[in-house]
Design a protein around this motif. Structure first.
Motif, PDB file in Angstrom:
ATOM      1  N   LEU A 138       0.811  -1.212   0.000  1.00 25.53           N
ATOM      2  CA  LEU A 138       0.000   0.000   0.000  1.00 25.53           C
ATOM      3  C   LEU A 138       0.848   1.269   0.000  1.00 25.53           C
ATOM      4  CD1 LEU A 138      -2.701  -1.124   2.589  1.00 25.53           C
ATOM      5  CD2 LEU A 138      -3.091  -0.674   0.151  1.00 25.53           C
ATOM      6  N   ASP A 139       2.158   1.117   0.022  1.00 20.18           N
ATOM      7  CA  ASP A 139       3.066   2.270   0.069  1.00 20.18           C
ATOM      8  C   ASP A 139       4.315   1.970  -0.755  1.00 20.18           C
ATOM      9  OD1 ASP A 139       3.805   4.846   0.890  1.00 20.18           O
ATOM     10  OD2 ASP A 139       4.866   4.096   2.654  1.00 20.18           O
ATOM     11  N   MET A 140       4.124   1.372  -1.908  1.00 15.71           N
ATOM     12  CA  MET A 140       5.243   0.897  -2.731  1.00 15.71           C
ATOM     13  C   MET A 140       6.166   2.021  -3.195  1.00 15.71           C
ATOM     14  SD  MET A 140       5.286  -2.449  -3.118  1.00 15.71           S
ATOM     15  CE  MET A 140       5.738  -3.087  -4.740  1.00 15.71           C
ATOM     16  N   ASP A 141       5.629   3.210  -3.390  1.00 12.60           N
ATOM     17  CA  ASP A 141       6.441   4.329  -3.871  1.00 12.60           C
ATOM     18  C   ASP A 141       6.983   5.192  -2.739  1.00 12.60           C
ATOM     19  OD1 ASP A 141       5.986   3.599  -6.536  1.00 12.60           O
ATOM     20  OD2 ASP A 141       4.082   4.686  -6.585  1.00 12.60           O
ATOM     21  N   GLY A 142       6.737   4.771  -1.504  1.00 10.38           N
ATOM     22  CA  GLY A 142       7.169   5.567  -0.367  1.00 10.38           C
ATOM     23  C   GLY A 142       8.682   5.567  -0.205  1.00 10.38           C
ATOM     24  N   GLU A 143       9.186   6.629   0.380  1.00 11.37           N
ATOM     25  CA  GLU A 143      10.608   6.760   0.685  1.00 11.37           C
ATOM     26  C   GLU A 143      10.749   7.375   2.073  1.00 11.37           C
ATOM     27  OE1 GLU A 143      12.217   9.242  -2.355  1.00 11.37           O
ATOM     28  OE2 GLU A 143      12.296   7.641  -3.861  1.00 11.37           O
ATOM     29  N   GLY A 144      11.892   7.161   2.680  1.00 10.87           N
ATOM     30  CA  GLY A 144      12.145   7.773   3.974  1.00 10.87           C
ATOM     31  C   GLY A 144      11.772   6.870   5.136  1.00 10.87           C
ATOM     32  N   LEU A 145      11.885   7.408   6.339  1.00  8.68           N
ATOM     33  CA  LEU A 145      11.763   6.643   7.567  1.00  8.68           C
ATOM     34  C   LEU A 145      10.378   6.023   7.732  1.00  8.68           C
ATOM     35  CD1 LEU A 145      12.994   5.822  10.342  1.00  8.68           C
ATOM     36  CD2 LEU A 145      12.018   7.961  11.243  1.00  8.68           C
ATOM     37  N   TRP A 146      10.383   4.727   8.024  1.00  5.33           N
ATOM     38  CA  TRP A 146       9.160   3.988   8.369  1.00  5.33           C
ATOM     39  C   TRP A 146       9.209   3.724   9.863  1.00  5.33           C
ATOM     40  CZ3 TRP A 146       6.130   0.744   4.577  1.00  5.33           C
ATOM     41  CH2 TRP A 146       5.101   0.018   5.201  1.00  5.33           C
ATOM     42  N   VAL A 147       8.190   4.155  10.598  1.00  6.55           N
ATOM     43  CA  VAL A 147       8.116   3.945  12.042  1.00  6.55           C
ATOM     44  C   VAL A 147       7.027   2.912  12.320  1.00  6.55           C
ATOM     45  CG1 VAL A 147       7.681   4.994  14.292  1.00  6.55           C
ATOM     46  CG2 VAL A 147       8.892   6.301  12.518  1.00  6.55           C
ATOM     47  N   ASP A 148       7.427   1.796  12.930  1.00  2.93           N
ATOM     48  CA  ASP A 148       6.501   0.715  13.255  1.00  2.93           C
ATOM     49  C   ASP A 148       6.273   0.719  14.757  1.00  2.93           C
ATOM     50  OD1 ASP A 148       4.885  -1.545  12.866  1.00  2.93           O
ATOM     51  OD2 ASP A 148       6.563  -2.902  13.222  1.00  2.93           O
ATOM     52  N   LEU A 149       5.050   1.041  15.170  1.00  4.32           N
ATOM     53  CA  LEU A 149       4.721   1.202  16.577  1.00  4.32           C
ATOM     54  C   LEU A 149       4.304  -0.124  17.194  1.00  4.32           C
ATOM     55  CD1 LEU A 149       2.515   4.410  16.202  1.00  4.32           C
ATOM     56  CD2 LEU A 149       4.986   4.277  16.555  1.00  4.32           C
ATOM     57  N   GLY A 150       4.802  -0.399  18.391  1.00  7.97           N
ATOM     58  CA  GLY A 150       4.460  -1.650  19.054  1.00  7.97           C
ATOM     59  C   GLY A 150       4.827  -2.842  18.199  1.00  7.97           C
ATOM     60  N   SER A 151       6.048  -2.872  17.726  1.00 12.54           N
ATOM     61  CA  SER A 151       6.454  -3.821  16.693  1.00 12.54           C
ATOM     62  C   SER A 151       6.400  -5.277  17.153  1.00 12.54           C
ATOM     63  CB  SER A 151       7.868  -3.492  16.215  1.00 12.54           C
ATOM     64  OG  SER A 151       8.160  -4.160  15.023  1.00 12.54           O
ATOM     65  N   GLY A 152       6.444  -5.511  18.484  1.00 14.80           N
ATOM     66  CA  GLY A 152       6.344  -6.882  18.977  1.00 14.80           C
ATOM     67  C   GLY A 152       7.450  -7.756  18.414  1.00 14.80           C
ATOM     68  N   PRO A 153       7.107  -8.812  17.660  1.00  8.41           N
ATOM     69  CA  PRO A 153       8.127  -9.673  17.071  1.00  8.41           C
ATOM     70  C   PRO A 153       8.614  -9.189  15.709  1.00  8.41           C
ATOM     71  CG  PRO A 153       5.978 -10.604  16.663  1.00  8.41           C
ATOM     72  CD  PRO A 153       5.750  -9.367  17.487  1.00  8.41           C
ATOM     73  N   GLY A 154       8.290  -7.932  15.359  1.00 12.32           N
ATOM     74  CA  GLY A 154       8.738  -7.396  14.068  1.00 12.32           C
ATOM     75  C   GLY A 154       7.696  -7.512  12.984  1.00 12.32           C
ATOM     76  N   LEU A 155       6.440  -7.466  13.387  1.00 16.98           N
ATOM     77  CA  LEU A 155       5.330  -7.545  12.441  1.00 16.98           C
ATOM     78  C   LEU A 155       4.538  -6.252  12.505  1.00 16.98           C
ATOM     79  CD1 LEU A 155       4.246 -11.160  13.449  1.00 16.98           C
ATOM     80  CD2 LEU A 155       5.494 -10.537  11.376  1.00 16.98           C
ATOM     81  N   PRO A 156       4.563  -5.456  11.454  1.00 16.47           N
ATOM     82  CA  PRO A 156       5.092  -5.739  10.126  1.00 16.47           C
ATOM     83  C   PRO A 156       6.530  -5.299   9.860  1.00 16.47           C
ATOM     84  CG  PRO A 156       3.895  -3.687  10.052  1.00 16.47           C
ATOM     85  CD  PRO A 156       3.785  -4.200  11.468  1.00 16.47           C
ATOM     86  N   GLY A 157       7.162  -4.635  10.833  1.00 17.37           N
ATOM     87  CA  GLY A 157       8.410  -3.922  10.562  1.00 17.37           C
ATOM     88  C   GLY A 157       9.518  -4.741   9.946  1.00 17.37           C
ATOM     89  N   LEU A 158       9.797  -5.936  10.485  1.00 17.98           N
ATOM     90  CA  LEU A 158      10.907  -6.717   9.941  1.00 17.98           C
ATOM     91  C   LEU A 158      10.587  -7.268   8.557  1.00 17.98           C
ATOM     92  CD1 LEU A 158      12.274  -8.625  13.078  1.00 17.98           C
ATOM     93  CD2 LEU A 158      13.363  -6.749  11.814  1.00 17.98           C
ATOM     94  N   VAL A 159       9.336  -7.616   8.315  1.00 19.59           N
ATOM     95  CA  VAL A 159       8.953  -8.079   6.970  1.00 19.59           C
ATOM     96  C   VAL A 159       9.165  -6.957   5.958  1.00 19.59           C
ATOM     97  CG1 VAL A 159       7.060  -8.928   5.528  1.00 19.59           C
ATOM     98  CG2 VAL A 159       7.320  -9.766   7.873  1.00 19.59           C
ATOM     99  N   VAL A 160       8.736  -5.755   6.309  1.00 22.18           N
ATOM    100  CA  VAL A 160       8.932  -4.598   5.424  1.00 22.18           C
ATOM    101  C   VAL A 160      10.418  -4.344   5.216  1.00 22.18           C
ATOM    102  CG1 VAL A 160       8.608  -2.099   5.200  1.00 22.18           C
ATOM    103  CG2 VAL A 160       6.731  -3.539   6.033  1.00 22.18           C
ATOM    104  N   ALA A 161      11.207  -4.457   6.289  1.00 17.79           N
ATOM    105  CA  ALA A 161      12.650  -4.205   6.192  1.00 17.79           C
ATOM    106  C   ALA A 161      13.347  -5.237   5.312  1.00 17.79           C
ATOM    107  CB  ALA A 161      13.273  -4.194   7.586  1.00 17.79           C
TER     108      ALA A 161
END
Length: 219
Positions: free
Chosen positions: A70-93
């Protein structure tokens, strides 16, 4: 995302990931290793519901990756709140080179996040092991939160990171529309609802814009 493909099984999830992101061999290996580490760590601390492990690629990997879609063209810092086990943050990374800030205040979860970051060589990942209120303010290009807080509290706590172009990606399950309707009108106007690809009953709130301090608490 009206009429979007619903991912019903593990094969469908992997096929969708291939078509959408065309992961390299390295990225596929990283996803596989992350999935294995997630399952292994779940025996030591409750990261995900054990009942979801047989459908891990639908319920957690693709469920996280759909936010990046949903943000394929996005650039810059992505902040993942309450990342827990890295979902969604680590998958995105794994699937992108976006700088990623994982905000997670629970120490054992942060230990796991750092272990994954180190093993997979995700040098663009930073872990903030403090409550969100203590994270230094910085402009976020994207803000995500998979299971962090009720919508009004989530937005209020993270508003200081938003800019006029910030992309908000907030999975809210089957209560998305109800939670959105309870927000002050200026907040509501920033968002629309997308259907989840991984659960017919779940929805994602997608928005763009800055939450201004003067909007807070006003209906």
């Amino acid at each position: 995302m009206t009429g979007a493909e619903l991912l019903n099984d593990e094969s469908a999830a992997r096929d969708w990931l291939e078509r959408t992101f065309t992961p390299t061999a390295v990225q596929w290996a990283q996803l596989e290793r992350f999935a294995a580490m997630l399952v292994a760590e779940n025996d030591r601390q409750n990261l995900i519901a054990a009942s979801t492990i047989p459908a891990l690629w639908v319920r957690h990997i693709a469920d996280s990756a759909q936010l990046l879609a949903l943000d394929m063209d996005g650039e810059g810092l992505w902040v993942d709140l309450g990342s827990g086990p890295g979902l969604p943050g680590l998958v995105v990374a794994i699937l992108s080179e976006r700088p990623m800030l994982l905000v997670e205040s629970r120490r054992r979860r942060c230990d796991f996040l750092r272990a994954v970051e180190a093993e997979l060589g995700l040098g663009h990942v930073e872990v903030a092991d403090v409550p969100l209120e203590r994270v230094a303010t910085r402009p976020a290009a994207t803000i995500s939160a998979r299971a962090f807080a009720p919508l009004d509290k989530l937005i209020d706590l993270s508003a200081r990171f938003s800019t006029e172009s910030t992309r908000w990606l907030l999975p809210k399950g089957r209560n998305a529309v109800k939670e959105l309707a309870l927000l002050p009108q200026p907040w509501q106007n920033l968002f629309h609802v997308e259907q989840s690809r991984t659960d017919a009953d779940s929805q994602i709130l997608v928005g763009t814009g800055k939450i201004a301090a003067k909007q807070r608490g006003k209906a």
